[in-house]
Design a protein around this motif. Structure first.
Motif, PDB file in Angstrom:
ATOM      1  N   UNK A 115      35.869  72.437  47.882  1.00  0.00           N
ATOM      2  CA  UNK A 115      36.192  71.730  49.124  1.00  0.00           C
ATOM      3  C   UNK A 115      36.395  70.237  48.842  1.00  0.00           C
ATOM      4  N   UNK A 116      37.384  69.655  49.487  1.00  0.00           N
ATOM      5  CA  UNK A 116      37.705  68.239  49.240  1.00  0.00           C
ATOM      6  C   UNK A 116      36.499  67.336  49.457  1.00  0.00           C
ATOM      7  N   UNK A 117      35.688  67.644  50.462  1.00  0.00           N
ATOM      8  CA  UNK A 117      34.518  66.804  50.758  1.00  0.00           C
ATOM      9  C   UNK A 117      33.535  66.783  49.595  1.00  0.00           C
ATOM     10  N   UNK A 118      33.452  67.873  48.846  1.00  0.00           N
ATOM     11  CA  UNK A 118      32.564  67.938  47.678  1.00  0.00           C
ATOM     12  C   UNK A 118      33.227  67.280  46.479  1.00  0.00           C
ATOM     13  N   UNK A 119      34.491  67.589  46.267  1.00  0.00           N
ATOM     14  CA  UNK A 119      35.202  67.090  45.092  1.00  0.00           C
ATOM     15  C   UNK A 119      35.421  65.576  45.123  1.00  0.00           C
ATOM     16  N   UNK A 120      35.414  64.981  46.303  1.00  0.00           N
ATOM     17  CA  UNK A 120      35.574  63.528  46.377  1.00  0.00           C
ATOM     18  C   UNK A 120      34.411  62.796  45.731  1.00  0.00           C
ATOM     19  N   UNK A 121      33.302  63.481  45.543  1.00  0.00           N
ATOM     20  CA  UNK A 121      32.158  62.885  44.857  1.00  0.00           C
ATOM     21  C   UNK A 121      32.281  62.965  43.349  1.00  0.00           C
ATOM     22  N   UNK A 122      33.279  63.677  42.838  1.00  0.00           N
ATOM     23  CA  UNK A 122      33.513  63.768  41.395  1.00  0.00           C
ATOM     24  C   UNK A 122      34.487  62.682  40.939  1.00  0.00           C
ATOM     25  N   UNK A 123      34.746  62.652  39.645  1.00  0.00           N
ATOM     26  CA  UNK A 123      35.518  61.561  39.062  1.00  0.00           C
ATOM     27  C   UNK A 123      37.023  61.850  39.028  1.00  0.00           C
ATOM     28  N   UNK A 124      37.797  60.780  39.142  1.00  0.00           N
ATOM     29  CA  UNK A 124      39.236  60.867  38.912  1.00  0.00           C
ATOM     30  C   UNK A 124      39.469  60.680  37.417  1.00  0.00           C
ATOM     31  N   UNK A 125      39.999  61.686  36.755  1.00  0.00           N
ATOM     32  CA  UNK A 125      40.181  61.647  35.311  1.00  0.00           C
ATOM     33  C   UNK A 125      41.653  61.427  34.964  1.00  0.00           C
ATOM     34  N   UNK A 126      41.896  61.074  33.710  1.00  0.00           N
ATOM     35  CA  UNK A 126      43.255  60.807  33.259  1.00  0.00           C
ATOM     36  C   UNK A 126      44.022  62.117  33.104  1.00  0.00           C
TER      37      UNK A 126
END
Length: 276
Positions: A115-126
């Motif tokens: 879910x986007x709400x959960x994944x927004x807490x993860x990192x943006x990777x290259x």
């Protein structure tokens, strides 16, 4: 005679009583208390030493192990490919929600952690780069948002296309610690029939981005989510009531997908039948 028999029986009883406990010598079962004490002490020390050696051996062995990574991995260097919804054959009537709801529920359950709400807490990777973090005690997790699957995310269409007769199938690679696939891996699906079956992939081109590799194991990487690829089968009315056999493979990398001894190594086959 009777008297002699009674005397013999009496001596036998006394002999057994003396063997169990002899009040004259203080022996119990033929041994004195000090003798029994020495025997008990010997076995106490003997088994104590054995127990200590066993514990020491286990302790030494544990010092050679890493809590995060198995010392010896018996898993293959190429992962298997699995699909959801999991079923021997995906078969349903598109006009009867009770028939396809179990498949839809499997997909919703799978995507909860995406879910986007959960994944927004993860990192943006290259994008296109490995996320190497061997020296970092806390491993970061790269975002994979559910919305990336677009028409197969269950967001714009909660039935994942099953109600319209164009179902979505979600594929993922099994996790393998330390795996870094070379090249640009992607999933390609083909229908085993004379004419091509139209499909749409999400993310586009069925890409498995390298930023999601390597994986560091459940302890070091507890929140890790593996990349998904969704394929939407664009079935037409002519395809209804006909079993469609589809084979999907991991292409574009060094991952194996044609091992006849393991038909799930880098590939998977599923069957879909939609009735009107």
């Amino acid at each position: 005679s009777k008297q002699e028999q009674e005397k013999t029986d009496g001596r036998t009883d006394e002999s057994w009583k003396d063997f169990i406990y002899n009040p004259r010598t203080g022996e119990f079962l033929g041994r004195t208390a000090s003798s029994w004490g020495l025997i008990f002490l010997f076995y106490l020390i003997f088994y104590g030493v054995l127990t200590g050696m066993f514990i020491l051996t286990i302790w030494v062995m544990l010092q050679t192990l890493d809590d995060a990574v198995p010392r010896h991995q018996d898993r293959l260097d190429s992962p298997g490919l699995v699909f959801r919804p999991h079923a021997v054959e995906i078969s349903y009537n598109r006009s009867d929600p009770a028939k396809f709801n179990p498949y839809v529920q499997q997909l919703h359950d799978l995507l909860q952690q995406y879910n986007d709400s959960i994944q927004e807490g993860n990192d943006l990777c290259l994008v296109g780069e490995y996320t190497d973090q061997d020296d970092q005690p806390k491993k970061k997790v790269c975002q994979f948002k559910r919305s990336n699957l677009r028409q197969c995310s269950g967001l714009p269409d909660t039935s994942f296309g099953y109600a319209e007769g164009q179902p979505c199938i979600i594929l993922k690679l099994n996790r393998v610690i330390g795996l870094k696939p070379e090249g640009d891996p992607y999933i390609n699906c083909t229908a085993k029939r004379n004419t091509p079956l139209q499909m749409i992939y999400f993310p586009p081109e069925g890409r498995l981005d390298k930023m999601f590799f390597p994986y560091y194991g459940k302890i070091a990487h507890p929140d890790y989510v593996q990349p998904l690829v969704a394929v939407k089968l664009l079935l037409t009315k002519e395809d209804y009531s006909v079993e469609q056999t589809v084979e999907c493979k991991v292409e574009g990398s060094n991952l194996r997908n044609s091992d006849e001894r393991d038909k799930y190594l880098g590939r998977v086959t599923f069957r879909v039948t939609v009735f009107q």
